[in-house]
Write an enzyme that holds these catalytic residues in place. Structure first.
Site, short mmCIF file in Angstrom:
data_model
loop_
_atom_site.label_atom_id
_atom_site.label_comp_id
_atom_site.label_asym_id
_atom_site.label_seq_id
_atom_site.Cartn_x
_atom_site.Cartn_y
_atom_site.Cartn_z
N ARG A 79 0.83 -1.21 0.00
CA ARG A 79 0.00 0.00 0.00
C ARG A 79 0.86 1.26 0.00
O ARG A 79 0.49 2.26 -0.59
CB ARG A 79 -0.93 -0.01 1.20
N LYS A 83 -21.14 -14.79 0.98
CA LYS A 83 -22.54 -14.38 1.11
C LYS A 83 -23.13 -13.72 -0.12
O LYS A 83 -22.60 -12.75 -0.63
CB LYS A 83 -22.65 -13.39 2.27
N GLY A 130 -9.62 -8.54 -1.08
CA GLY A 130 -8.39 -8.97 -0.42
C GLY A 130 -8.02 -10.42 -0.69
O GLY A 130 -6.87 -10.74 -0.99
N GLY A 163 -13.58 -3.37 -0.42
CA GLY A 163 -14.92 -2.78 -0.29
C GLY A 163 -15.16 -1.71 -1.34
O GLY A 163 -16.23 -1.65 -1.96
P1 AMP Z 1 -16.09 -13.01 1.06
O1 AMP Z 1 -15.53 -12.27 2.23
O2 AMP Z 1 -17.57 -12.89 0.90
O3 AMP Z 1 -15.32 -12.73 -0.24
O4 AMP Z 1 -15.89 -14.54 1.39
C1 AMP Z 1 -14.63 -15.12 1.52
C2 AMP Z 1 -14.80 -16.38 2.28
O5 AMP Z 1 -15.68 -17.27 1.61
C3 AMP Z 1 -13.52 -17.12 2.49
O6 AMP Z 1 -13.18 -17.07 3.85
C4 AMP Z 1 -13.85 -18.55 2.05
O7 AMP Z 1 -13.38 -19.53 2.95
C5 AMP Z 1 -15.36 -18.56 2.05
N1 AMP Z 1 -15.89 -19.62 1.20
C6 AMP Z 1 -15.69 -19.78 -0.14
N2 AMP Z 1 -16.28 -20.92 -0.55
C7 AMP Z 1 -16.86 -21.50 0.51
C8 AMP Z 1 -17.61 -22.70 0.73
N3 AMP Z 1 -17.88 -23.53 -0.28
N4 AMP Z 1 -18.05 -22.97 1.99
C9 AMP Z 1 -17.77 -22.11 3.00
N5 AMP Z 1 -17.07 -20.97 2.87
C10 AMP Z 1 -16.62 -20.67 1.64
#
Ligand code: AMP
Length: 398
Positions: free
Chosen positions: A40, A201, A354, A377
């Site tokens: 950064r 999510k 990230g 974000g």
């Molecule tokens: P995000 O912060 O929404 O980009 O989510 C990232 C997180 O999604 C990471 O910590 C991954 O471990 C989780 N993730 C990705 N695929 C899966 C899955 N099939 N089951 C549970 N967690 C997941």
């Protein structure tokens, strides 16, 4: 929200001026307070060099970590100021406070070409509240405001937006590059335009999915988000993580993709495990055959082929979010294969978030990607088509 009409540091006379520049020096530190990754700071160097080369007096402001109770030594900007000094080969003074006597005295004593770093701006709770008096105090030290902190451009804080109420406001080169590359991809992409969204999510990414459905030719969905879509399609997902209350929304998004003629790709197979554990028993199964008692932890080999093929044919690719539980070595394969496909592509490739950026860097592919966004974000909100407050406040070119 093009950057074409926003002023940058290149458009303003800086000689002899006192310039307050908001940078993102929110660097990771180890337990001894040593910087573990200085990218950064490096990312802000072109702007910093330009400002001092023009003969301005530079005052840098940033946050680091999340201090909650005023000044705390472990959140001091000291390591960042020292690293900047090493990188730029020039003294970087550190003020003992943010808008106190020491900062003001040092700012007033600056000579042309000299650099002062203020203490962590979040030592004041007024920062995140975008308190106008606090912004005014900060502004009183300078003649011009430069925002180059893309990572916080989606926040309306005193140093990321409020300063523009009191000073002429322009962007630095980092923000300009972020917006030039991502803005072009969204406004006038070379096609086929493929987006890959992963992560946990659907709820975090609804806005992005909706906005991208208006723009892309192919939308790829991986990660645990995919399981919410599977439930919407009537598949059983075993014990996979999914969002029950987003199933209806997933159905609507599937219908919308069809109506828009967007090719929405979901995993055709998955690596499933018995438990959420790095050493759990695992196997690959087709998406409509996830057995009871098993959970999806990564995309399967057929899906790797499918997704990689779509990436290979693309002219523009945007990727945000891992397609599996990449924190567990055995379930990081899919995410790595996506990183590989992007690296091998001759398309304009843009990586935000990230986790995906870390996957690219760990594999040594950074040089093979057109643009790795410095703001997770902020880049998501940009892809959503939202106006970022830290950009909106900048002066328009005349
Ligand atoms: P995000 O912060 O929404 O980009 O989510 C990232 C997180 O999604 C990471 O910590 C991954 O471990 C989780 N993730 C990705 N695929 C899966 C899955 N099939 N089951 C549970 N967690 C997941």
């Amino acid at each position: 929200m093009g950057m074409m009409n926003k002023m940058t540091v290149a458009d303003i006379d800086l000689k002899g001026k006192r310039v307050i520049a908001r940078v993102d020096f929110n660097v990771p530190l180890d337990e001894n307070g040593n910087i573990t990754d200085d990218k950064r700071i490096r990312a802000a160097l072109p702007t910093i060099r330009h400002i001092i080369d023009q003969g301005a007096r530079l005052i840098l402001v940033s946050h680091l970590g999340r201090p909650k109770n005023g000044p705390e030594a472990k959140f001091s900007m000291k390591p960042a100021a020292e690293r900047l000094s090493e990188l730029i080969g020039k003294e970087v003074q550190l003020a003992a406070d943010v808008v106190g006597e020491d900062a003001k005295a040092k700012a007033a004593a600056l000579k042309d070409g000299e650099i002062l770093m203020l203490e962590n701006v979040r030592f004041h709770k007024e920062e995140t509240k975008n308190d106008p008096d606090f912004a005014k105090e900060l502004a009183s030290m300078a003649d011009i405001y430069v925002n180059d902190a893309f990572g916080t451009a989606h926040r309306a804080h005193a140093s990321t937006a409020g300063l523009a109420d009191y000073l002429p406001a322009v962007s630095g080169y980092l923000i300009k590059k972020e917006l030039d590359v991502m803005g072009k991809a969204l406004e006038d992409p070379e096609r086929p335009f493929v987006a890959i969204l992963g992560g946990a999510k659907v709820s975090d990414k609804i806005g992005v999915i909706e906005s991208l459905l208006e723009k892309v030719d192919t939308l790829i969905i991986g990660g645990s988000m995919a399981y919410t879509f599977f439930v919407a399609k009537g598949y059983s997902v075993g014990t996979s993580k999914y969002e029950e209350d987003k199933v209806e929304l997933a159905s609507k998004l599937l219908a919308k993709a069809e109506e828009k003629g967007v090719n929405l790709l979901l995993p055709v197979d998955n690596v499933v495990g018995k438990e959420f554990d790095p050493n759990t028993e695992s196997k690959a199964v087709d998406s409509d055959k996830i057995p009871d008692g098993w959970m999806g932890l990564d995309i399967g080999p057929k899906t790797v082929e499918l997704f990689s093929g779509a990436i290979k044919d693309a002219k523009t690719v945007v990727w945000n979010g891992p397609v599996g539980v990449f924190e567990f070595e055995r379930f990081a394969v899919g995410t790595r294969k996506i990183a590989e496909a992007l690296a091998a592509s001759s398309a304009t490739t843009i990586v935000g978030g990230g986790d995906s950026a870390a996957a690219i860097e760990q594999m040594g592919f950074s040089d093979k990607i057109t643009h790795i966004s410095t703001g997770g974000g902020a880049s998501l909100e940009f892809l959503e088509g939202k106006e970022l407050p830290g950009i909106a406040v900048l002066n328009e070119k005349k």
